[in-house]
Design a protein around this motif. Sequence first.
Motif, PDB file in Angstrom:
ATOM      1  N   ILE A  94      18.508  16.607 -15.861  1.00  0.00           N
ATOM      2  CA  ILE A  94      17.184  16.126 -15.429  1.00  0.00           C
ATOM      3  C   ILE A  94      17.168  14.596 -15.392  1.00  0.00           C
ATOM      4  O   ILE A  94      16.674  13.987 -14.435  1.00  0.00           O
ATOM      5  N   VAL A 140       9.799  21.171 -14.012  1.00  0.00           N
ATOM      6  CA  VAL A 140      10.065  19.925 -14.747  1.00  0.00           C
ATOM      7  C   VAL A 140      10.073  18.663 -13.884  1.00  0.00           C
ATOM      8  O   VAL A 140       9.903  17.565 -14.405  1.00  0.00           O
ATOM      9  N   LEU A 141      10.282  18.809 -12.571  1.00  0.00           N
ATOM     10  CA  LEU A 141      10.450  17.600 -11.758  1.00  0.00           C
ATOM     11  C   LEU A 141      10.054  17.853 -10.312  1.00  0.00           C
ATOM     12  O   LEU A 141      10.443  18.862  -9.720  1.00  0.00           O
ATOM     13  N   ASP A 142       9.259  16.922  -9.772  1.00  0.00           N
ATOM     14  CA  ASP A 142       8.972  16.914  -8.336  1.00  0.00           C
ATOM     15  C   ASP A 142      10.086  16.103  -7.686  1.00  0.00           C
ATOM     16  O   ASP A 142      10.210  14.902  -7.934  1.00  0.00           O
ATOM     17  N   LEU A 143      10.902  16.754  -6.874  1.00  0.00           N
ATOM     18  CA  LEU A 143      12.082  16.094  -6.293  1.00  0.00           C
ATOM     19  C   LEU A 143      11.734  15.246  -5.072  1.00  0.00           C
ATOM     20  O   LEU A 143      12.572  14.496  -4.582  1.00  0.00           O
ATOM     21  N   ARG A 197      10.709  21.403  -6.042  1.00  0.00           N
ATOM     22  CA  ARG A 197      10.579  21.218  -7.489  1.00  0.00           C
ATOM     23  C   ARG A 197      11.827  21.743  -8.198  1.00  0.00           C
ATOM     24  O   ARG A 197      12.436  22.716  -7.752  1.00  0.00           O
ATOM     25  N   CYS A 238      18.942  13.274 -12.390  1.00  0.00           N
ATOM     26  CA  CYS A 238      18.084  13.430 -11.205  1.00  0.00           C
ATOM     27  C   CYS A 238      17.017  12.339 -11.174  1.00  0.00           C
ATOM     28  O   CYS A 238      16.790  11.705 -10.137  1.00  0.00           O
ATOM     29  N   GLU A 239      16.376  12.136 -12.315  1.00  0.00           N
ATOM     30  CA  GLU A 239      15.289  11.145 -12.381  1.00  0.00           C
ATOM     31  C   GLU A 239      15.784   9.740 -12.055  1.00  0.00           C
ATOM     32  O   GLU A 239      15.122   8.995 -11.321  1.00  0.00           O
ATOM     33  N   GLU A 298      14.393   7.548  -8.890  1.00  0.00           N
ATOM     34  CA  GLU A 298      13.712   6.266  -9.126  1.00  0.00           C
ATOM     35  C   GLU A 298      14.234   5.169  -8.187  1.00  0.00           C
ATOM     36  O   GLU A 298      13.544   4.210  -7.914  1.00  0.00           O
ATOM     37  N   GLN A 339      18.702  18.475 -20.242  1.00  0.00           N
ATOM     38  CA  GLN A 339      18.045  17.161 -20.237  1.00  0.00           C
ATOM     39  C   GLN A 339      18.939  16.090 -19.624  1.00  0.00           C
ATOM     40  O   GLN A 339      18.443  15.177 -18.962  1.00  0.00           O
TER      41      GLN A 339
END
Length: 212
Positions: A202, A87-90, A183, A205-206, A210, A199
């Motif tokens: 996530i 779901v996410l590239d960290l 990831r 984290c996002e 950012e 969610q």
Amino acid sequence: MSQNLRIALTKGRLQDKAVSLFEAMGLDCTPIKNPGRRLIHTIPNYPLDGVLAKAPDVITYVEHGVCDLGIAGKDTILEQGGAFYEVLDLGFGKCRFALAVKEGSDFYGTYKTRRIASKYPNVARAFFAKKGMDVDIIKIEGSVELAPILGLADAIVDIVETGATLKENGLVPIETVAPVSARLIVNTASMKLRKAEIQDFIARCERELEKK
């Protein structure tokens, strides 16, 4: 039994980077930073339990649903595969898979079947399959740079960060096989059953990523 979300963390550098991210998100990671002999650690101020594991086991635990989430390197994901959501590239743990040969050798200038040594045979096999090339893959557990030096292989597929180890052993990278970074992965059933909680995590984290 804890109703917290459970996240499997790859021990070592990825664990340290994950903890830094979590702390920036406002999570109290004291239990994970001072683990003692315990392997499961509850975050005091967020409904999350951290499980410390080896990289391949992170994927196994997430795939089988004993952990809802996991943080693993793209290298392990590509090599091991599995049924889960990535779901996410960290953005940390950055390096790359590269094809490397002895300096001065013409890897592509021959029709013979080339031998490739790698700790990651599935990654190497998939790379050459895409090119339509027939190669022999030799799995090496230790210092893969030895294989071309000893004449065991024509090239290696390995993880490269700076390229210093290759250079010291007379090898040069000639092609990038795949970029690698940490990831965030999610169990497929957990994504349905605990969608709101996952969610939220996530999104946290996002938001932090950012800022960087």
